[in-house]
Design an enzyme around this catalytic site. Structure first.
Site, PDB file in Angstrom:
ATOM      1  N   GLY A  20      -4.060 -24.205 -62.083  1.00  0.00           N
ATOM      2  CA  GLY A  20      -5.335 -24.506 -62.724  1.00  0.00           C
ATOM      3  C   GLY A  20      -6.479 -24.254 -61.782  1.00  0.00           C
ATOM      4  O   GLY A  20      -6.321 -24.237 -60.554  1.00  0.00           O
ATOM      5  N   GLY A  22     -10.960 -24.920 -61.576  1.00  0.00           N
ATOM      6  CA  GLY A  22     -12.193 -25.415 -62.170  1.00  0.00           C
ATOM      7  C   GLY A  22     -13.348 -25.249 -61.223  1.00  0.00           C
ATOM      8  O   GLY A  22     -13.249 -24.562 -60.193  1.00  0.00           O
ATOM      9  N   GLY A  23     -14.454 -25.889 -61.571  1.00  0.00           N
ATOM     10  CA  GLY A  23     -15.649 -25.750 -60.756  1.00  0.00           C
ATOM     11  C   GLY A  23     -15.528 -26.390 -59.391  1.00  0.00           C
ATOM     12  O   GLY A  23     -16.241 -26.014 -58.461  1.00  0.00           O
ATOM     13  N   GLY A  25     -12.419 -26.923 -57.651  1.00  0.00           N
ATOM     14  CA  GLY A  25     -11.319 -26.516 -56.801  1.00  0.00           C
ATOM     15  C   GLY A  25     -10.192 -25.886 -57.588  1.00  0.00           C
ATOM     16  O   GLY A  25     -10.228 -25.796 -58.812  1.00  0.00           O
ATOM     17  N   THR A  26      -9.199 -25.414 -56.842  1.00  0.00           N
ATOM     18  CA  THR A  26      -8.012 -24.797 -57.429  1.00  0.00           C
ATOM     19  C   THR A  26      -6.841 -25.755 -57.263  1.00  0.00           C
ATOM     20  O   THR A  26      -6.689 -26.388 -56.213  1.00  0.00           O
ATOM     21  CB  THR A  26      -7.697 -23.459 -56.733  1.00  0.00           C
ATOM     22  OG1 THR A  26      -8.834 -22.601 -56.842  1.00  0.00           O
ATOM     23  CG2 THR A  26      -6.489 -22.786 -57.368  1.00  0.00           C
ATOM     24  N   VAL A  27      -6.012 -25.864 -58.293  1.00  0.00           N
ATOM     25  CA  VAL A  27      -4.878 -26.781 -58.267  1.00  0.00           C
ATOM     26  C   VAL A  27      -3.589 -25.977 -58.154  1.00  0.00           C
ATOM     27  O   VAL A  27      -3.380 -25.009 -58.898  1.00  0.00           O
ATOM     28  CB  VAL A  27      -4.848 -27.667 -59.522  1.00  0.00           C
ATOM     29  CG1 VAL A  27      -3.673 -28.641 -59.458  1.00  0.00           C
ATOM     30  CG2 VAL A  27      -6.157 -28.439 -59.668  1.00  0.00           C
ATOM     31  N   ASP A 137     -17.191 -36.559 -67.184  1.00  0.00           N
ATOM     32  CA  ASP A 137     -16.885 -35.187 -67.623  1.00  0.00           C
ATOM     33  C   ASP A 137     -15.671 -35.187 -68.553  1.00  0.00           C
ATOM     34  O   ASP A 137     -14.711 -34.456 -68.344  1.00  0.00           O
ATOM     35  CB  ASP A 137     -16.631 -34.293 -66.407  1.00  0.00           C
ATOM     36  CG  ASP A 137     -16.706 -32.793 -66.748  1.00  0.00           C
ATOM     37  OD1 ASP A 137     -17.261 -32.453 -67.815  1.00  0.00           O
ATOM     38  OD2 ASP A 137     -16.216 -31.979 -65.953  1.00  0.00           O
TER      39      ASP A 137
END
Length: 330
Positions: A20, A22-23, A25-27, A137
């Site tokens: 995954g 997002g704004g 970080g990366t998972v 959010d």
């Protein structure tokens, strides 16, 4: 946890381990030496804002223990921005399951259960933690699903504590357009009712399978306004997901009324998340028993005003709330 340990778990953060992005970080999926699967969140940048948000997420998640909130296992402080290590949730996000190709998506029962679990966890954050927490959010992309489609709220980078002696706080506006509370967007004032608004948008998305940010570009009107207008006119069938029309039965309008109540422009007229949770439970239980409700319609208001404010059609007395809440142990 050490950086070496996490690098080994992800094969040096190999792209093939990415699950995954997002704004913030990366998972990555990682496998620890004891063969335990974890999710590791790595920042994309190393600005002071990123550092503050990652530390904020550690501080908040370390205070939370709820079955519908993702668990924080640990962190690595050897990098400029901490790496966060969570429980691994294997089944993607609510967005993935809702917006599939084809006419059939999540069942109506699953959508209602997911909405109720989300409402329950937000009510917990707002009223059952030592210091109230606003998520900031709420959206389908931040609702993780496990193998049984149980809800796990994630991504607390923009979340905030609310001091007990305050009703909210003024902060830099963060979140996702389409789900943001308009009052927060224009004033920077974040309150629990900001989460209520975002939840209302998500509930409308669950009922329509329409994304709020895409819908505006196509229809030249925002999704929540169109939904509230059609609700007031009694024309919801024009916007509902056809699958919901087939499966929803006689509680569709009640659930729509809950959503419309959540997106009222005036914050003071929105329900609390505890009230939303209770109303969702009552609506679902009405399949098995007749709920004792009073129909309240303020006919003195002009029709345009009713549409604008998104009035709901049902209200419960405090006695009814107390009696009904006893059916659902927390």
């Amino acid at each position: 946890m050490t950086l070496e340990e996490l690098e080994k778990a992800t094969n040096n953060f190999d792209q093939r381990h990415e699950i995954g992005s997002g704004g913030h970080g990366t998972v990555y999926k990682g496998i620890l030496p004891d063969l335990h699967a974890v999710a590791i969140k790595k920042p994309k940048m190393a600005t002071q804002r990123d550092i503050d948000e990652f530390l904020n997420e550690v501080a908040i998640l370390s205070q939370i223990n709820h079955k519908n909130v993702v668990k924080l296992y640990g962190c690595c402080l050897e990098t400029k921005v901490p790496l966060l290590v969570y429980e691994f949730i294997s089944n993607g996000t609510l967005r993935d399951h809702l917006h599939v190709q084809g006419p059939i998506s999540l069942s109506w029962d699953d959508r209602l259960r997911i909405a109720t679990e989300t409402a329950r966890s937000l009510a917990y954050l707002h009223s059952a933690t030592l210091i109230p927490i606003i998520h900031g959010d709420i959206k389908p992309a931040n609702i993780l699903m496990d193998d049984t489609l149980t809800t796990k709220i994630a991504d607390f980078g923009t979340s905030r504590y609310i001091p007990l002696d305050q009703s909210g706080l003024t902060t830099t506006v963060q979140g996702t357009l389409g789900y943001l509370d308009p009052v927060y967007l224009h004033t920077g004032r974040l309150t629990e009712k900001s989460d209520v608004y975002s939840f209302g948008v998500m509930l409308i998305e669950l009922m329509t399978r329409k994304k709020p940010f895409d819908y505006m570009a196509i229809e030249d009107i925002i999704l929540v306004e169109h939904f509230a207008t059609l609700f007031a006119e009694g024309n919801l069938s024009q916007i509902l997901d056809p699958q919901i029309m087939n499966e929803g039965g006689n509680i569709i309008e009640e659930i729509a009324g809950i959503a419309v109540a959540c997106i009222k422009l005036r914050r003071e007229e929105r329900p609390t998340m505890r009230q939303v949770e209770l109303r969702l439970q009552v609506a679902q239980s009405s399949k098995g028993f007749e709920a004792n409700v009073n129909i309240v319609v303020d006919s003195s208001l002009p029709r345009d005003e009713r549409i604008k404010e998104g009035l709901t059609s049902r209200q419960y007395s405090m006695e009814e709330e107390y009696m009904l809440s006893g059916r659902y142990p927390r």
